[in-house]
Design a protein around this motif. Sequence first.
Motif, PDB file in Angstrom:
ATOM      1  N   ALA A 160     -12.113   9.501   6.714  1.00  0.00           N
ATOM      2  CA  ALA A 160     -11.119   9.488   5.605  1.00  0.00           C
ATOM      3  C   ALA A 160     -11.418   7.870   5.028  1.00  0.00           C
ATOM      4  O   ALA A 160     -11.908   7.003   5.482  1.00  0.00           O
ATOM      5  N   VAL A 161     -10.859   7.770   3.630  1.00  0.00           N
ATOM      6  CA  VAL A 161     -10.780   6.581   3.010  1.00  0.00           C
ATOM      7  C   VAL A 161      -9.429   5.795   2.694  1.00  0.00           C
ATOM      8  O   VAL A 161      -8.751   6.753   2.328  1.00  0.00           O
ATOM      9  N   GLU A 162      -9.267   4.776   3.031  1.00  0.00           N
ATOM     10  CA  GLU A 162      -8.015   4.060   2.565  1.00  0.00           C
ATOM     11  C   GLU A 162      -8.113   2.994   1.433  1.00  0.00           C
ATOM     12  O   GLU A 162      -8.896   2.097   1.395  1.00  0.00           O
ATOM     13  N   ILE A 163      -7.335   3.090   0.434  1.00  0.00           N
ATOM     14  CA  ILE A 163      -7.248   2.065  -0.620  1.00  0.00           C
ATOM     15  C   ILE A 163      -6.594   1.058  -0.227  1.00  0.00           C
ATOM     16  O   ILE A 163      -5.231   1.208   0.216  1.00  0.00           O
ATOM     17  N   HIS A 164      -6.931  -0.175  -0.311  1.00  0.00           N
ATOM     18  CA  HIS A 164      -6.191  -1.287   0.174  1.00  0.00           C
ATOM     19  C   HIS A 164      -5.565  -1.914  -1.101  1.00  0.00           C
ATOM     20  O   HIS A 164      -6.220  -2.590  -1.964  1.00  0.00           O
ATOM     21  N   ALA A 165      -4.204  -1.820  -1.140  1.00  0.00           N
ATOM     22  CA  ALA A 165      -3.540  -2.287  -2.458  1.00  0.00           C
ATOM     23  C   ALA A 165      -2.426  -3.054  -1.963  1.00  0.00           C
ATOM     24  O   ALA A 165      -1.214  -3.218  -2.395  1.00  0.00           O
ATOM     25  N   ALA A 166      -2.539  -3.973  -0.722  1.00  0.00           N
ATOM     26  CA  ALA A 166      -1.492  -4.971  -0.333  1.00  0.00           C
ATOM     27  C   ALA A 166      -1.908  -6.437  -0.144  1.00  0.00           C
ATOM     28  O   ALA A 166      -3.318  -6.461  -0.693  1.00  0.00           O
ATOM     29  N   HIS A 167      -1.317  -7.200   0.313  1.00  0.00           N
ATOM     30  CA  HIS A 167      -1.528  -8.205   0.880  1.00  0.00           C
ATOM     31  C   HIS A 167      -2.139  -9.220  -0.340  1.00  0.00           C
ATOM     32  O   HIS A 167      -3.244  -9.923  -0.053  1.00  0.00           O
ATOM     33  N   VAL A 168      -1.663  -9.259  -1.532  1.00  0.00           N
ATOM     34  CA  VAL A 168      -2.275  -9.837  -2.743  1.00  0.00           C
ATOM     35  C   VAL A 168      -3.856  -9.685  -2.892  1.00  0.00           C
ATOM     36  O   VAL A 168      -4.435 -10.616  -3.870  1.00  0.00           O
ATOM     37  N   TYR A 169      -4.285  -8.846  -2.380  1.00  0.00           N
ATOM     38  CA  TYR A 169      -5.747  -8.331  -3.113  1.00  0.00           C
ATOM     39  C   TYR A 169      -5.628  -7.839  -4.288  1.00  0.00           C
ATOM     40  O   TYR A 169      -4.153  -7.805  -4.771  1.00  0.00           O
ATOM     41  N   PHE A 170      -6.471  -7.475  -5.225  1.00  0.00           N
ATOM     42  CA  PHE A 170      -6.460  -7.523  -6.531  1.00  0.00           C
ATOM     43  C   PHE A 170      -5.491  -6.288  -7.048  1.00  0.00           C
ATOM     44  O   PHE A 170      -4.588  -6.527  -7.907  1.00  0.00           O
ATOM     45  N   LEU A 171      -5.547  -5.191  -6.363  1.00  0.00           N
ATOM     46  CA  LEU A 171      -4.498  -4.095  -6.752  1.00  0.00           C
ATOM     47  C   LEU A 171      -2.994  -4.433  -6.381  1.00  0.00           C
ATOM     48  O   LEU A 171      -2.191  -3.950  -6.951  1.00  0.00           O
ATOM     49  N   SER A 172      -2.918  -5.204  -5.385  1.00  0.00           N
ATOM     50  CA  SER A 172      -1.543  -5.751  -5.046  1.00  0.00           C
ATOM     51  C   SER A 172      -1.027  -6.772  -6.099  1.00  0.00           C
ATOM     52  O   SER A 172       0.098  -6.875  -6.607  1.00  0.00           O
TER      53      SER A 172
END
Length: 330
Positions: A122-134
């Motif tokens: 599977a693939v997981e989009i990291h959108a947390a922890h003030v990464y760019f998407l966050s």
Amino acid sequence: MDSIYQKSAYFFLSLNNFIMDVEKIEQPAPNMMGIYDDSFIPEYKKLTDMVHSHEANIIMQITYGGTRSHLDSPSPIIFGASPIKNEVTGIMPVEISKDEIKHLVKSFGKAAERVKESSFDAVEIHAAHVYFLSQFLCPHYNVRTDEYGGSIENRARIILEIYDEIRKTVGNDYPILIKINSEDFMEDGLTSEESIIVSKMLEKAGIDAIEVTGGNDSSLYVVENNLDAVRKKIAFSKDKQSYFKNHATKLAKDVSIPVILTGGNRNIDLINEILNSTNIEFFGLCRTLISEPDLINKWASGDYKEPKCVSCNQCFNTHGKRCILNQKNS
């Protein structure tokens, strides 16, 4: 009461150092692995084959870091939702243009295609922890006046576009997950209510699971008050553990897709309690498994003693992210 092994519960190794960058020009951490071109596929295939030989599954997180970079010399171009300086790293980003957003959306799609070709499950989009998407979700860092700023629906737009692009490249049957903050725990950050709105939007779009975390560690207030994703001094207090459970419990009532609770899961009795009293059936562990890779097997055998990990966070300061309690004296 059912135990964690009698119900359909699953543990996830939730390691933030196993995040893959989708752009070569940008790197948020030293020695960070990448998935930005096809040359990575043969080596990752060796890894996934090894994991599968042990009858385990493996998921790749993909991300774009933004101002979260901890390199001594940051990447030459660091984009952000808006030109707002990161309080912790001191990095001032360049506001990303709409054309550049389109390029980045395509980069996520191509990266996910490589993830699938590398035989990750599977693939997981990291959108947390003030990464760019966050940063896009956080009102403090997103003061845009176009269709990517303002309302929570607009701030989440780039994430929905990335999900749609990934779905096009990997097909309908390949699992796509997202890691998202429950809230930022800062005055002008993403709230729990907004996070649930975004999660429902993603469920409607077709995402397969949501991993709940929290804390905007670009905020000095969050860091100084132990409100980030890897909280210290929780090992000996059950009340301080599984610290995003309230949000995850509410979210699991509001959506029909799996919710994964990450953050301070270390007491088997508390995990069983959450399992039996909520709709949460998936639990992410990180530091405890750095300290004791065989912890889940110990629990499965009936050995329910407390993990060795004392939540000191020194593993993040060692080469290879290793537990200092396991280091032999030289």
